[in-house]
Design a protein around this motif. Structure first.
Motif, PDB file in Angstrom:
ATOM      1  N   ASP A 161       0.866  -1.186   0.000  1.00 45.27           N
ATOM      2  CA  ASP A 161       0.000   0.000   0.000  1.00 45.27           C
ATOM      3  C   ASP A 161       0.898   1.230   0.000  1.00 45.27           C
ATOM      4  O   ASP A 161       1.221   1.791   1.036  1.00 45.27           O
ATOM      5  N   MET A 162       1.269   1.679  -1.177  1.00 43.41           N
ATOM      6  CA  MET A 162       2.247   2.755  -1.280  1.00 43.41           C
ATOM      7  C   MET A 162       1.694   4.126  -0.943  1.00 43.41           C
ATOM      8  O   MET A 162       2.437   5.100  -0.909  1.00 43.41           O
ATOM      9  N   ASN A 163       0.408   4.195  -0.670  1.00 40.87           N
ATOM     10  CA  ASN A 163      -0.146   5.443  -0.155  1.00 40.87           C
ATOM     11  C   ASN A 163       0.225   5.628   1.313  1.00 40.87           C
ATOM     12  O   ASN A 163       0.141   6.730   1.842  1.00 40.87           O
ATOM     13  N   ARG A 164       0.663   4.546   1.967  1.00 41.41           N
ATOM     14  CA  ARG A 164       1.146   4.608   3.351  1.00 41.41           C
ATOM     15  C   ARG A 164       2.643   4.865   3.315  1.00 41.41           C
ATOM     16  O   ARG A 164       3.421   4.034   2.851  1.00 41.41           O
ATOM     17  N   GLN A 165       3.034   6.032   3.789  1.00 45.69           N
ATOM     18  CA  GLN A 165       4.424   6.469   3.717  1.00 45.69           C
ATOM     19  C   GLN A 165       4.881   6.930   5.098  1.00 45.69           C
ATOM     20  O   GLN A 165       4.127   7.591   5.811  1.00 45.69           O
ATOM     21  N   ILE A 166       6.106   6.592   5.454  1.00 40.54           N
ATOM     22  CA  ILE A 166       6.610   6.954   6.778  1.00 40.54           C
ATOM     23  C   ILE A 166       8.023   7.526   6.685  1.00 40.54           C
ATOM     24  O   ILE A 166       8.777   7.219   5.775  1.00 40.54           O
ATOM     25  N   ALA A 182      10.191   8.187  -8.606  1.00 36.83           N
ATOM     26  CA  ALA A 182       9.597   9.375  -9.237  1.00 36.83           C
ATOM     27  C   ALA A 182       8.406   9.017 -10.121  1.00 36.83           C
ATOM     28  O   ALA A 182       8.279   9.495 -11.235  1.00 36.83           O
ATOM     29  N   VAL A 183       7.540   8.131  -9.626  1.00 38.61           N
ATOM     30  CA  VAL A 183       6.361   7.749 -10.402  1.00 38.61           C
ATOM     31  C   VAL A 183       5.151   7.596  -9.495  1.00 38.61           C
ATOM     32  O   VAL A 183       5.198   6.945  -8.475  1.00 38.61           O
ATOM     33  N   ASN A 184       4.062   8.223  -9.854  1.00 33.62           N
ATOM     34  CA  ASN A 184       2.756   8.024  -9.227  1.00 33.62           C
ATOM     35  C   ASN A 184       2.845   7.954  -7.706  1.00 33.62           C
ATOM     36  O   ASN A 184       3.362   8.847  -7.058  1.00 33.62           O
ATOM     37  N   LEU A 185       2.319   6.836  -7.107  1.00 34.89           N
ATOM     38  CA  LEU A 185       2.306   6.704  -5.653  1.00 34.89           C
ATOM     39  C   LEU A 185       3.695   6.518  -5.073  1.00 34.89           C
ATOM     40  O   LEU A 185       3.864   6.546  -3.865  1.00 34.89           O
ATOM     41  N   GLY A 186       4.689   6.309  -5.936  1.00 37.30           N
ATOM     42  CA  GLY A 186       6.043   6.155  -5.437  1.00 37.30           C
ATOM     43  C   GLY A 186       6.679   7.451  -4.998  1.00 37.30           C
ATOM     44  O   GLY A 186       7.797   7.474  -4.510  1.00 37.30           O
ATOM     45  N   MET A 187       5.974   8.567  -5.197  1.00 34.57           N
ATOM     46  CA  MET A 187       6.500   9.864  -4.785  1.00 34.57           C
ATOM     47  C   MET A 187       6.084  10.157  -3.352  1.00 34.57           C
ATOM     48  O   MET A 187       4.960   9.865  -2.941  1.00 34.57           O
ATOM     49  N   VAL A 188       7.003  10.733  -2.571  1.00 34.14           N
ATOM     50  CA  VAL A 188       6.724  11.030  -1.168  1.00 34.14           C
ATOM     51  C   VAL A 188       5.797  12.235  -1.059  1.00 34.14           C
ATOM     52  O   VAL A 188       5.938  13.218  -1.794  1.00 34.14           O
ATOM     53  N   LYS A 189       4.870  12.165  -0.143  1.00 32.95           N
ATOM     54  CA  LYS A 189       3.924  13.262   0.065  1.00 32.95           C
ATOM     55  C   LYS A 189       4.677  14.515   0.524  1.00 32.95           C
ATOM     56  O   LYS A 189       5.514  14.461   1.432  1.00 32.95           O
ATOM     57  N   PRO A 190       4.392  15.669  -0.095  1.00 31.04           N
ATOM     58  CA  PRO A 190       5.130  16.908   0.230  1.00 31.04           C
ATOM     59  C   PRO A 190       5.064  17.284   1.703  1.00 31.04           C
ATOM     60  O   PRO A 190       6.042  17.815   2.249  1.00 31.04           O
ATOM     61  N   GLU A 191       3.946  17.015   2.355  1.00 29.97           N
ATOM     62  CA  GLU A 191       3.834  17.400   3.766  1.00 29.97           C
ATOM     63  C   GLU A 191       4.809  16.626   4.649  1.00 29.97           C
ATOM     64  O   GLU A 191       5.287  17.150   5.668  1.00 29.97           O
TER      65      GLU A 191
END
Length: 240
Positions: free
Chosen positions: A55-60, A172-181
Protein backbone atom coordinates in the motif's frame (compact mmCIF):
# COMPACT_ATOMS: atom_id res chain seq x y z
CA UNK A 1 11.58 8.60 34.41
CA UNK A 2 9.37 6.87 31.85
CA UNK A 3 11.07 4.68 29.29
CA UNK A 4 8.27 4.85 26.75
CA UNK A 5 7.04 7.49 24.34
CA UNK A 6 4.09 9.45 25.73
CA UNK A 7 1.33 11.08 23.73
CA UNK A 8 -0.07 14.47 24.67
CA UNK A 9 -2.93 12.95 26.66
CA UNK A 10 -0.56 10.81 28.72
CA UNK A 11 -0.94 7.47 26.96
CA UNK A 12 2.32 5.56 26.82
CA UNK A 13 3.41 3.84 23.61
CA UNK A 14 4.29 1.05 23.99
CA UNK A 15 2.11 0.50 27.06
CA UNK A 16 3.99 -0.24 30.25
CA UNK A 17 5.12 1.02 33.62
CA UNK A 18 7.97 3.49 34.01
CA UNK A 19 11.36 1.98 34.71
CA UNK A 20 12.34 1.57 38.35
CA UNK A 21 15.45 3.01 39.93
CA UNK A 22 16.84 -0.52 40.20
CA UNK A 23 16.39 -1.07 36.48
CA UNK A 24 18.17 2.19 35.69
CA UNK A 25 21.06 1.20 37.96
CA UNK A 26 21.29 -2.24 36.32
CA UNK A 27 21.35 -0.72 32.83
CA UNK A 28 24.03 1.80 33.76
CA UNK A 29 26.14 -0.88 35.43
CA UNK A 30 25.82 -3.23 32.46
CA UNK A 31 26.75 -0.39 30.11
CA UNK A 32 29.98 0.11 32.05
CA UNK A 33 30.86 -3.59 32.19
CA UNK A 34 29.79 -4.84 28.76
CA UNK A 35 31.36 -4.00 25.43
CA UNK A 36 28.16 -3.53 23.36
CA UNK A 37 30.44 -3.83 20.32
CA UNK A 38 27.77 -4.30 17.62
CA UNK A 39 25.91 -1.16 18.70
CA UNK A 40 29.08 0.92 18.80
CA UNK A 41 29.66 0.11 15.13
CA UNK A 42 26.60 2.16 14.17
CA UNK A 43 28.45 5.17 12.81
CA UNK A 44 25.83 6.97 10.72
CA UNK A 45 22.34 8.33 11.22
CA UNK A 46 20.34 8.67 8.02
CA UNK A 47 16.83 10.08 7.69
CA UNK A 48 14.71 9.12 4.69
CA UNK A 49 11.25 7.87 3.76
CA UNK A 50 9.75 4.46 3.01
CA UNK A 51 6.56 3.18 1.43
CA UNK A 52 4.69 -0.02 2.25
CA UNK A 53 5.05 -2.44 -0.65
CA UNK A 54 1.40 -3.54 -0.43
CA UNK A 55 0.00 0.00 0.00
CA UNK A 56 2.25 2.75 -1.28
CA UNK A 57 -0.15 5.44 -0.16
CA UNK A 58 1.15 4.61 3.35
CA UNK A 59 4.42 6.47 3.72
CA UNK A 60 6.61 6.95 6.78
CA UNK A 61 9.71 8.86 7.80
CA UNK A 62 12.48 6.49 8.86
CA UNK A 63 15.72 6.85 10.77
CA UNK A 64 18.47 4.41 9.86
CA UNK A 65 21.38 3.76 12.19
CA UNK A 66 23.98 2.29 9.88
CA UNK A 67 26.72 -0.27 10.47
CA UNK A 68 29.15 -0.76 7.59
CA UNK A 69 30.47 -4.33 7.66
CA UNK A 70 32.51 -3.78 4.49
CA UNK A 71 32.38 -1.76 1.27
CA UNK A 72 29.65 -3.96 -0.19
CA UNK A 73 27.36 -4.61 2.79
CA UNK A 74 25.63 -2.34 5.30
CA UNK A 75 23.03 -3.17 7.92
CA UNK A 76 20.64 -0.68 9.46
CA UNK A 77 18.54 -0.65 12.59
CA UNK A 78 15.52 1.44 11.60
CA UNK A 79 13.70 3.66 14.11
CA UNK A 80 10.69 5.97 13.91
CA UNK A 81 12.66 9.00 15.14
CA UNK A 82 16.03 10.10 16.51
CA UNK A 83 14.72 10.60 20.04
CA UNK A 84 16.01 8.60 23.01
CA UNK A 85 12.59 6.92 23.21
CA UNK A 86 12.51 6.02 19.50
CA UNK A 87 10.85 2.75 18.58
CA UNK A 88 12.75 0.11 16.63
CA UNK A 89 10.45 -0.48 13.65
CA UNK A 90 12.53 -2.64 11.35
CA UNK A 91 15.78 -3.55 9.71
CA UNK A 92 17.27 -2.79 6.30
CA UNK A 93 20.12 -4.59 4.56
CA UNK A 94 22.01 -2.69 1.85
CA UNK A 95 24.29 -4.28 -0.74
CA UNK A 96 26.41 -2.95 -3.59
CA UNK A 97 25.36 -3.49 -7.18
CA UNK A 98 28.11 -6.10 -7.46
CA UNK A 99 26.61 -8.20 -4.67
CA UNK A 100 23.05 -7.63 -5.89
CA UNK A 101 23.83 -9.12 -9.29
CA UNK A 102 24.83 -12.39 -7.59
CA UNK A 103 21.42 -12.83 -5.93
CA UNK A 104 18.83 -15.23 -7.40
CA UNK A 105 16.20 -13.56 -9.56
CA UNK A 106 13.39 -14.37 -7.11
CA UNK A 107 15.37 -12.78 -4.29
CA UNK A 108 16.11 -9.63 -6.29
CA UNK A 109 12.37 -8.93 -6.49
CA UNK A 110 12.33 -8.15 -2.75
CA UNK A 111 14.90 -5.35 -3.08
CA UNK A 112 14.70 -1.71 -4.12
CA UNK A 113 17.18 0.64 -5.78
CA UNK A 114 18.51 3.78 -4.09
CA UNK A 115 19.44 6.02 -7.03
CA UNK A 116 16.32 8.18 -6.94
CA UNK A 117 16.32 8.36 -3.15
CA UNK A 118 19.82 9.83 -3.23
CA UNK A 119 19.49 12.08 -6.29
CA UNK A 120 16.20 13.60 -5.06
CA UNK A 121 17.66 14.60 -1.69
CA UNK A 122 15.34 12.33 0.29
CA UNK A 123 18.26 10.39 1.80
CA UNK A 124 20.05 12.78 4.18
CA UNK A 125 22.53 12.61 7.03
CA UNK A 126 21.09 15.10 9.53
CA UNK A 127 23.53 17.79 10.68
CA UNK A 128 26.35 16.46 8.45
CA UNK A 129 27.49 18.82 5.66
CA UNK A 130 26.84 17.58 2.12
CA UNK A 131 30.50 17.94 1.19
CA UNK A 132 31.39 15.37 3.87
CA UNK A 133 29.05 12.67 2.55
CA UNK A 134 29.27 13.42 -1.18
CA UNK A 135 31.77 10.69 -2.10
CA UNK A 136 29.81 8.12 -0.12
CA UNK A 137 26.57 9.16 -1.85
CA UNK A 138 28.17 8.55 -5.24
CA UNK A 139 28.59 4.91 -4.25
CA UNK A 140 25.33 4.65 -2.36
CA UNK A 141 23.32 5.63 -5.44
CA UNK A 142 24.38 2.30 -6.95
CA UNK A 143 23.19 0.18 -4.03
CA UNK A 144 20.07 -1.87 -3.35
CA UNK A 145 18.17 -2.34 -0.08
CA UNK A 146 15.79 -4.84 1.51
CA UNK A 147 13.75 -3.29 4.32
CA UNK A 148 11.40 -5.24 6.55
CA UNK A 149 9.11 -3.21 8.82
CA UNK A 150 8.19 -5.05 12.02
CA UNK A 151 6.14 -2.33 13.74
CA UNK A 152 3.46 -0.47 11.77
CA UNK A 153 3.32 2.66 13.89
CA UNK A 154 1.56 4.67 11.19
CA UNK A 155 -1.65 2.68 11.70
CA UNK A 156 -1.50 3.30 15.44
CA UNK A 157 -0.09 -0.04 16.60
CA UNK A 158 0.98 0.28 20.23
CA UNK A 159 3.02 -2.90 19.95
CA UNK A 160 4.84 -4.65 17.08
CA UNK A 161 2.05 -7.03 16.04
CA UNK A 162 1.55 -9.17 12.96
CA UNK A 163 4.03 -10.35 10.33
CA UNK A 164 6.71 -8.03 8.93
CA UNK A 165 5.91 -5.86 5.90
CA UNK A 166 8.21 -5.34 2.96
CA UNK A 167 9.04 -1.68 2.38
CA UNK A 168 10.04 0.11 -0.80
CA UNK A 169 12.13 3.14 -1.63
CA UNK A 170 10.46 6.27 -3.08
CA UNK A 171 10.49 6.56 -6.86
CA UNK A 172 9.60 9.37 -9.24
CA UNK A 173 6.36 7.75 -10.40
CA UNK A 174 2.76 8.02 -9.23
CA UNK A 175 2.31 6.70 -5.65
CA UNK A 176 6.04 6.16 -5.44
CA UNK A 177 6.50 9.86 -4.79
CA UNK A 178 6.72 11.03 -1.17
CA UNK A 179 3.92 13.26 0.07
CA UNK A 180 5.13 16.91 0.23
CA UNK A 181 3.83 17.40 3.77
CA UNK A 182 6.11 14.62 5.05
CA UNK A 183 9.14 16.20 3.42
CA UNK A 184 8.27 19.67 4.72
CA UNK A 185 7.85 18.37 8.26
CA UNK A 186 11.32 16.87 8.16
CA UNK A 187 12.85 19.95 6.53
CA UNK A 188 11.44 22.16 9.27
CA UNK A 189 12.73 19.89 12.03
CA UNK A 190 16.30 19.78 10.73
CA UNK A 191 16.32 23.25 9.19
CA UNK A 192 17.19 21.88 5.74
CA UNK A 193 15.79 22.17 2.23
CA UNK A 194 15.31 18.92 0.35
CA UNK A 195 14.99 20.89 -2.90
CA UNK A 196 18.32 22.62 -2.26
CA UNK A 197 19.99 19.32 -1.42
CA UNK A 198 18.60 17.87 -4.63
CA UNK A 199 20.24 20.66 -6.62
CA UNK A 200 23.63 20.00 -5.02
CA UNK A 201 23.39 16.36 -6.08
CA UNK A 202 22.88 16.99 -9.79
CA UNK A 203 26.47 15.94 -10.43
CA UNK A 204 26.00 12.53 -8.83
CA UNK A 205 26.04 10.13 -11.75
CA UNK A 206 23.01 8.00 -12.52
CA UNK A 207 23.91 4.31 -12.34
CA UNK A 208 24.62 2.91 -15.79
CA UNK A 209 22.42 -0.06 -14.95
CA UNK A 210 19.57 -0.53 -12.46
CA UNK A 211 18.50 -4.15 -12.44
CA UNK A 212 14.82 -4.30 -13.53
CA UNK A 213 14.08 -7.03 -10.98
CA UNK A 214 14.54 -4.43 -8.24
CA UNK A 215 11.61 -2.04 -7.66
CA UNK A 216 9.50 -4.94 -8.90
CA UNK A 217 6.22 -3.08 -8.34
CA UNK A 218 7.28 -0.34 -10.74
CA UNK A 219 7.95 -2.77 -13.57
CA UNK A 220 5.14 -5.26 -12.98
CA UNK A 221 2.49 -3.60 -10.78
CA UNK A 222 2.76 -6.42 -8.23
CA UNK A 223 3.80 -6.51 -4.57
CA UNK A 224 4.74 -9.03 -1.91
CA UNK A 225 3.02 -9.71 1.42
CA UNK A 226 3.72 -12.13 4.25
CA UNK A 227 0.81 -14.13 5.67
CA UNK A 228 1.00 -16.34 8.76
CA UNK A 229 -0.46 -19.84 8.48
CA UNK A 230 -0.48 -23.00 10.58
CA UNK A 231 1.73 -25.82 9.32
CA UNK A 232 2.67 -29.22 10.66
CA UNK A 233 5.82 -29.01 12.75
CA UNK A 234 8.64 -31.06 11.25
CA UNK A 235 11.24 -32.76 13.41
CA UNK A 236 13.57 -32.95 10.44
CA UNK A 237 13.20 -30.49 7.60
CA UNK A 238 15.25 -30.12 4.43
CA UNK A 239 17.72 -27.22 4.38
CA UNK A 240 17.63 -24.87 2.76
Amino acid sequence: MAATTTRSHGEQIPPGKAMTTEQHILDKGAQMLQSLKPIKQMNQHVCTFALYNHDMNRQIETHHYVTRLNQDFLQCAVYDSDHSTARLIGVEYIVSDRIFETLPKEEQKLWHSHAYEVKSGLWVNPRVPEMVVKNDLDNFAKTYGKFWCTWQIDRGDKLPVGPPSLMMSPQAVNLGMVKPELIQKRDDRYNISTDAIKRTRLEIAEPEWINPEADYWKQHGKCFEIHVEDVEMKKIAPFP
